[in-house]
Design a protein around this motif. Structure first.
Motif, PDB file in Angstrom:
ATOM      1  N   GLN A 151      24.419  26.672  77.974  1.00  0.00           N
ATOM      2  CA  GLN A 151      24.619  28.033  78.472  1.00  0.00           C
ATOM      3  C   GLN A 151      23.397  28.512  79.255  1.00  0.00           C
ATOM      4  O   GLN A 151      23.518  29.269  80.210  1.00  0.00           O
ATOM      5  CB  GLN A 151      24.911  28.969  77.291  1.00  0.00           C
ATOM      6  CG  GLN A 151      25.353  30.374  77.685  1.00  0.00           C
ATOM      7  CD  GLN A 151      26.683  30.379  78.446  1.00  0.00           C
ATOM      8  OE1 GLN A 151      27.556  29.555  78.175  1.00  0.00           O
ATOM      9  NE2 GLN A 151      26.836  31.287  79.399  1.00  0.00           N
ATOM     10  N   GLN A 153      21.581  26.969  81.331  1.00  0.00           N
ATOM     11  CA  GLN A 153      21.629  26.586  82.753  1.00  0.00           C
ATOM     12  C   GLN A 153      22.550  27.511  83.531  1.00  0.00           C
ATOM     13  O   GLN A 153      22.293  27.844  84.685  1.00  0.00           O
ATOM     14  CB  GLN A 153      22.130  25.150  82.902  1.00  0.00           C
ATOM     15  CG  GLN A 153      21.137  24.136  82.411  1.00  0.00           C
ATOM     16  CD  GLN A 153      21.513  22.724  82.853  1.00  0.00           C
ATOM     17  OE1 GLN A 153      22.333  22.542  83.743  1.00  0.00           O
ATOM     18  NE2 GLN A 153      20.910  21.744  82.223  1.00  0.00           N
ATOM     19  N   ILE A 154      23.640  27.931  82.871  1.00  0.00           N
ATOM     20  CA  ILE A 154      24.589  28.815  83.551  1.00  0.00           C
ATOM     21  C   ILE A 154      23.948  30.180  83.766  1.00  0.00           C
ATOM     22  O   ILE A 154      24.058  30.773  84.832  1.00  0.00           O
ATOM     23  CB  ILE A 154      25.884  28.944  82.716  1.00  0.00           C
ATOM     24  CG1 ILE A 154      26.557  27.576  82.626  1.00  0.00           C
ATOM     25  CG2 ILE A 154      26.812  29.975  83.312  1.00  0.00           C
ATOM     26  CD1 ILE A 154      27.699  27.507  81.659  1.00  0.00           C
ATOM     27  N   ASP A 155      23.232  30.670  82.752  1.00  0.00           N
ATOM     28  CA  ASP A 155      22.619  31.994  82.861  1.00  0.00           C
ATOM     29  C   ASP A 155      21.338  31.982  83.670  1.00  0.00           C
ATOM     30  O   ASP A 155      20.759  33.032  83.927  1.00  0.00           O
ATOM     31  CB  ASP A 155      22.332  32.552  81.467  1.00  0.00           C
ATOM     32  CG  ASP A 155      23.626  32.840  80.732  1.00  0.00           C
ATOM     33  OD1 ASP A 155      24.640  33.075  81.409  1.00  0.00           O
ATOM     34  OD2 ASP A 155      23.638  32.790  79.488  1.00  0.00           O
ATOM     35  N   LYS A 160      18.865  23.945  86.525  1.00  0.00           N
ATOM     36  CA  LYS A 160      20.156  23.263  86.523  1.00  0.00           C
ATOM     37  C   LYS A 160      19.954  21.775  86.767  1.00  0.00           C
ATOM     38  O   LYS A 160      19.164  21.389  87.626  1.00  0.00           O
ATOM     39  CB  LYS A 160      21.052  23.863  87.604  1.00  0.00           C
ATOM     40  CG  LYS A 160      21.358  25.324  87.348  1.00  0.00           C
ATOM     41  CD  LYS A 160      22.200  25.905  88.444  1.00  0.00           C
ATOM     42  CE  LYS A 160      22.538  27.366  88.239  1.00  0.00           C
ATOM     43  NZ  LYS A 160      21.627  28.193  87.473  1.00  0.00           N
ATOM     44  N   TYR A 164      25.464  19.673  86.798  1.00  0.00           N
ATOM     45  CA  TYR A 164      25.731  21.038  86.373  1.00  0.00           C
ATOM     46  C   TYR A 164      27.220  21.377  86.491  1.00  0.00           C
ATOM     47  O   TYR A 164      27.820  21.199  87.554  1.00  0.00           O
ATOM     48  CB  TYR A 164      24.904  21.979  87.255  1.00  0.00           C
ATOM     49  CG  TYR A 164      25.140  23.435  87.012  1.00  0.00           C
ATOM     50  CD1 TYR A 164      24.745  24.035  85.824  1.00  0.00           C
ATOM     51  CD2 TYR A 164      25.745  24.228  87.982  1.00  0.00           C
ATOM     52  CE1 TYR A 164      24.958  25.376  85.602  1.00  0.00           C
ATOM     53  CE2 TYR A 164      25.960  25.567  87.775  1.00  0.00           C
ATOM     54  CZ  TYR A 164      25.568  26.153  86.578  1.00  0.00           C
ATOM     55  OH  TYR A 164      25.788  27.470  86.366  1.00  0.00           O
ATOM     56  N   LEU A 165      27.804  21.801  85.378  1.00  0.00           N
ATOM     57  CA  LEU A 165      29.216  22.209  85.288  1.00  0.00           C
ATOM     58  C   LEU A 165      30.207  21.068  85.457  1.00  0.00           C
ATOM     59  O   LEU A 165      31.402  21.295  85.422  1.00  0.00           O
ATOM     60  CB  LEU A 165      29.568  23.294  86.309  1.00  0.00           C
ATOM     61  CG  LEU A 165      28.951  24.681  86.140  1.00  0.00           C
ATOM     62  CD1 LEU A 165      29.632  25.635  87.101  1.00  0.00           C
ATOM     63  CD2 LEU A 165      29.092  25.177  84.727  1.00  0.00           C
ATOM     64  N   PHE A 236      34.903  26.557  83.839  1.00  0.00           N
ATOM     65  CA  PHE A 236      34.013  25.841  82.923  1.00  0.00           C
ATOM     66  C   PHE A 236      34.767  24.839  82.063  1.00  0.00           C
ATOM     67  O   PHE A 236      34.478  24.694  80.878  1.00  0.00           O
ATOM     68  CB  PHE A 236      33.262  26.855  82.051  1.00  0.00           C
ATOM     69  CG  PHE A 236      32.500  27.871  82.860  1.00  0.00           C
ATOM     70  CD1 PHE A 236      31.226  27.613  83.305  1.00  0.00           C
ATOM     71  CD2 PHE A 236      33.091  29.085  83.205  1.00  0.00           C
ATOM     72  CE1 PHE A 236      30.528  28.542  84.064  1.00  0.00           C
ATOM     73  CE2 PHE A 236      32.404  30.012  83.971  1.00  0.00           C
ATOM     74  CZ  PHE A 236      31.121  29.739  84.401  1.00  0.00           C
TER      75      PHE A 236
END
Lengths: 276, 525, 181
Positions: A151, A153-155, A160, A164-165, A236
């Motif tokens: 989480q 990295q997302i925030d 990243k 990523y994702l 996601f």
């Protein structure tokens, strides 16, 4: 006071932009395909594009010629014609033939694409809010596959990383060079199983199964995403497919079977209700 | 104005202030209200679009949460389609159709007032849905079941808003059809009508045919949500895919409801500035009608990945490709209209050419998407987003801009600032392409639409796209300035500022057009 | 506006209003129409027993039938005892699904069949199926649910694998049959 603040913002933007710029190529075409079908589709797309570009250049060549030559400022006087039946018939009929010419290869590719007969193995992909569940019908292996990007990295609190994702805890593993049939269904709302390099996109409909297939030509890791809006975490729930050699696949199957042998086969795995 | 003339619906005294607009039955007042309303909605939807683009400026979640992002994409779509573009063209219809066919007003002036005043409450419901418990609708503007069943109260408000908007559109369309068929001046035969009137006649029929179907679809969603029906619930014998069939039975004609009046506007502008009659008038009418009819037969090309039988996919592919034929005829006719003309390039003409160029580009990506195997790769990716923004923004919106610049002198009796208008055009076209052209590449590379965050490979083009979107947004604020400047201090406009314009409003009426026009029908040669 | 035009306008209004009401009805008509089309093309035949035309067993070829299942809700688990069978077209096949309810609550469920590829539904002729009616399963119980079907011999030659899938849905609050078989 003001200037350092702005330069700070600019510097931050630059710093943020550098890793992105270095990682991403300015890719303007499909991802390289890993199935014959993906190659066919890219070929087909190329044909359609060439036809479009030729017509586009032709039609707008006329238009821009007129814009430059038939303007009042260069003293062009307007003609008064407003009909020409021959021309009108010609430009109605010719597109028919062009379209028929495009429809032919499109139909061939479509028929190949939808032919799900004689697969070597079947995997069922079930869409959940918000992860994928997989079941190898022949082997009795089943597992869930959820996003593994932290989480942070997302925030934006952690840098990243490369995938990523597009990374999951349990990827799908399939043998190379085998016809893999994928059944899709969903548990709650619509999802879609989409892996660009394998040329597969199939909606997952709750209550019904749909099928599609792929046959990977080379080993490697292939990544895709859910392609049908399915609620807040739609962005996601990636899909990761590991295409491996037959031996590696057999070893993986044996390992998975080892893992589940303790449990009663087919017992429901408790689903984590809300992943995030 | 002949005050002594006896008639039932016109009012010779005009109430002042707000009441004038609340009670008005005058087609010109109502047309202006439609246009201002749609511009306001365009700005609201634009702010939502910029919220989306700002979040997508960089990978990661920076500004909004994913559920709010979904609400933004949903409301942006609904507001732009039902709040901005459709009312804008109804505004054009109200102003222009009576003047172009030599009628004193619309056929049902009171219903006309009613159909406008339904819009503000509907738009308020849409915006209000953001502030109710459970948040706004987050199921996309296509409202696919069964995600709609999970949504909060915002979804119910959205459904009611769609009902009201639908009613407004149907009433407006009935009015337009009746006006065109019954109220033409003597001698104005159907095949003498300006093409804009023709396109609206066809569009109005489309609206009457498909808006009720949408109303049915959302009503089914509503009863599925609250009253235990199972239209789209597999557990009760329904099928979620059926919603998509019903929705797109409305949705595909809807695309042409937006595009066809735009064709009409462009078909007025191009001949006027080429100083040459429209090429192939009759074939334009037939092409428009065949596009409208074909639009009922191709809806499932939005659903190539739901798992239809292969025979159905083949049928929809062929039928969809067939639409390229009449669309091609229209493009060829427009180019032939310009050919050997004596062109000048005032702002309306620039927007018409921009329309022609970019709409055709959007048409070509539509052809790419019609090919099932290619579409399977591109469906629900940014390629589709790029495609329909080329058709909706560079198509319909540019035609609307062109129309506003074209008819503004007739509406307000003053000219806009030509230099500023040209700047508006160039800003719009450059930033539009910066915003949307890279989205083709994103889609080809596999970026799904409606995601609030994306992987790093998509970062560069998203950043470019966001910059373009903000530039495009700013250009529209500039448009507002141009309008206000023209209204406050524009040069007085002559009755016929454009050399080649030849329809009744230019040839028979002064600028600005009087409040009551054509109370005595003009004679058509 | 002259009186004549007013009258013709009203007539027009009435016609167009009727047209829009009819189109609203047409929206609803699409529902049974869609089901009818699905019936005719055999896409979603849900709860009807099929008639068998040709009972000739075609020994010359075999088809693998996979038995899949999905369970909605936490109360139960549905699973075929055999995950697949190799059958001849025309042969009568019986398979047993097991429905297990490990929870402490009795539930009523309805199974919805589905086929992969979708067109295979035209060729799988179900003679008896637990999906024809709702199933009640008591807490902690395991039930054996039979399906009997024949694969029609007219099945195309290039079909080698067919998946028969059932999704078990909970029928909330209902004990009685809503659908007749």
């Amino acid at each position: 006071m003001k200037v350092p603040y702005i330069s700070k913002i600019l510097a931050t933007c630059l710093l943020l932009a550098v890793p992105c710029l270095s990682m991403a190529a300015w890719n303007i075409n499909f991802q390289p395909g890993n199935t014959l079908l993906a190659d066919d589709i890219q070929q087909l797309h190329l044909i359609v594009m060439i036809v479009c570009v030729v017509i586009f250049v032709g039609v707008f060549g006329f238009m821009f010629y007129a814009i430059f030559k038939h303007r009042k400022s260069v003293g062009h006087k307007a003609s008064n014609f407003h009909e020409n039946t021959t021309v009108e018939i010609i430009w109605t009929v010719i597109p028919f033939f062009i379209l028929a010419g495009l429809a032919w290869p499109a139909t061939e590719t479509l028929l190949a694409m939808r032919d799900t007969s004689s697969p070597d193995m079947t995997i069922k992909a079930t869409g959940y809010q918000w992860m994928w569940g997989y079941e190898y019908l022949d082997e009795g292996i089943q597992f869930y596959s959820a996003l593994s990007t932290p989480q942070g990295q997302i925030d934006g609190t952690e840098p990243k990383t490369e995938n990523y994702l597009l990374e999951v805890d349990n990827p799908v593993v399939v043998p190379v060079g085998k016809r893999i049939r994928v059944l899709t269904t969903a548990s709650d709302v619509l999802h879609a199983w989409y892996v660009p390099a394998l040329a597969v996109k199939q909606d997952a409909v709750p209550g019904f199964i749909r099928d599609t297939w792929f046959k990977a030509e080379e080993t490697g890791v292939f990544r895709g995403q859910c392609a049908e809006l399915c609620g807040k975490q739609h962005g996601f729930m990636p899909i990761v497919v590991h295409v491996v050699s037959q031996e590696d696949y057999d070893a993986w199957v044996a390992e998975q079977k080892q893992k589940i042998s303790g449990k009663e086969l087919g017992a429901p795995i408790k689903l984590v209700a809300d992943s995030q | 104005m002949e005050a002594a003339h006896a008639h039932d619906d016109g009012h010779d005294h005009v109430p002042s202030g707000l009441m004038r607009y609340v009670t008005t039955t005058n087609h010109k007042d109502i047309g202006s209200m439609y246009l201002w309303f749609s511009f306001a909605m365009f700005l609201v939807g634009g702010v939502m679009a910029l919220t989306i683009r700002a979040e997508l400026f960089q990978p990661g979640l920076q500004l909004v949460r994913p559920e709010f992002f979904n609400t933004m994409t949903t409301l942006h779509g609904l507001i732009m389609v039902f709040g901005a573009i459709m009312p804008a063209f109804v505004g054009f219809a109200n102003w222009q159709i009576p003047m172009m066919i030599g009628a004193p007003d619309m056929a049902f002036p009171r219903m006309n007032n009613w159909s406008f005043w339904l819009l503000p409450p509907a738009a308020s419901l849409l915006v209000l849905s953001l502030f109710v418990p459970g948040g706004g609708p987050g199921a996309g503007w296509t409202l696919y079941a069964p995600l709609t069943v999970q949504q909060g109260m915002g979804m119910d408000l959205t459904i009611f808003a769609i009902h009201i908007l639908g009613m407004s559109s149907i009433m407006g369309s009935i009015n337009i059809v009746t006006t065109i068929l019954n109220m033409r001046a003597p001698g104005m035969t159907l095949m003498k009508m300006p093409l804009f009137v023709w396109t609206w006649l066809i569009t109005a029929y489309l609206l009457i045919a498909v808006m009720p179907v949408l109303a049915g679809a959302v009503t089914m969603t509503l009863t599925d949500r609250h009253f235990g029906t199972n239209f789209f619930n597999a557990a009760g014998g329904g099928d979620p895919v059926m919603f998509q069939h019903i929705f797109w039975f409305f949705g595909h004609p809807e695309v042409y409801i937006i595009a066809i009046p735009a064709f009409g506007v462009v078909s007025q502008i191009l001949p006027a500035f080429s100083r040459k009659p429209l090429f192939g008038y009759a074939s334009m009418v037939y092409a428009t009608a065949s596009i409208a009819i074909l639009s009922f037969l191709v809806w499932a090309h939005h659903m190539y990945t739901v798992g239809m039988p292969v025979e159905a996919q083949l049928y929809y592919m062929f039928a969809t490709m067939l639409i390229a034929v009449p669309t091609g005829v229209k493009v060829f006719n427009w180019v032939a209209t310009m050919w050997k003309g004596s062109m000048t390039f005032e702002t309306p003409m620039l927007f018409a050419i921009g329309f022609l160029f970019l709409f055709t580009l959007g048409g070509f990506t539509g052809l790419v998407l019609a090919v099932v195997p290619v579409d399977v790769q591109l469906h629900d990716t940014y390629y589709v987003v790029a495609h329909f923004h080329y058709v909706m923004v560079a198509g319909a919106l540019y035609a609307a801009f062109g129309g506003v610049y074209f008819w503004l002198p007739k509406w307000i009796g003053k000219m806009y600032d030509e230099r500023l208008g040209k700047i508006h055009f160039w800003l719009s076209i450059i930033f539009f392409n910066i915003a949307f052209f890279p989205q083709h590449f994103l889609g080809l590379a596999g970026m799904p639409r409606r995601i609030p965050d994306y992987s790093l490979q998509f970062a560069d083009f998203n950043m470019v796209s966001t910059i373009g979107a903000f530039g495009f947004g700013m250009a529209q604020i500039f448009f507002l300035y141009i309008l206000l400047k023209a209204i406050r201090s524009g040069e007085p406009a002559p009755a016929k500022p454009w050399d080649g314009a030849d329809t009744l409003e230019w040839t028979h009426l002064p600028s600005p057009a009087p409040y009551h026009s054509f109370e005595d029908p003009p004679q058509i040669r | 506006m002259s009186q004549d035009v007013k009258v013709t306008n009203r007539i027009m209004l009435r016609k167009l209003a009727v047209m829009s009401v009819l189109m609203f009805g047409f929206g609803y008509l699409l529902v049974p129409l869609y089901e009818k089309i699905c019936d005719v093309t055999g896409i979603n035949q849900i709860v009807k027993a099929d008639e068998i035309g040709n009972t000739q067993v075609d020994d010359s070829r075999t088809i693998i039938v996979e038995f899949d299942s999905n369970s909605r809700g936490e109360h139960w688990y549905l699973k075929a005892i055999d995950s697949k069978k190799t059958v001849h077209p025309g042969e009568l096949v019986e398979v047993i699904y097991e429905l297990h309810n490990p929870s402490e609550k009795s539930v009523v469920g309805q199974a919805i069949p589905s086929y992969g590829p979708a067109y295979a539904s035209q060729y799988i002729k179900k003679i008896d199926c637990f999906c024809f009616k709702q199933q009640e399963i008591l807490a902690g119980q395991t039930q054996r649910l039979p399906v009997m079907f024949v694969i029609d011999s007219s099945v195309p030659d290039d079909v080698h694998t067919i998946t028969l899938s059932f999704t078990m849905f909970e029928v909330e609050g209902a004990i009685v049959d809503e659908k007749e078989s």
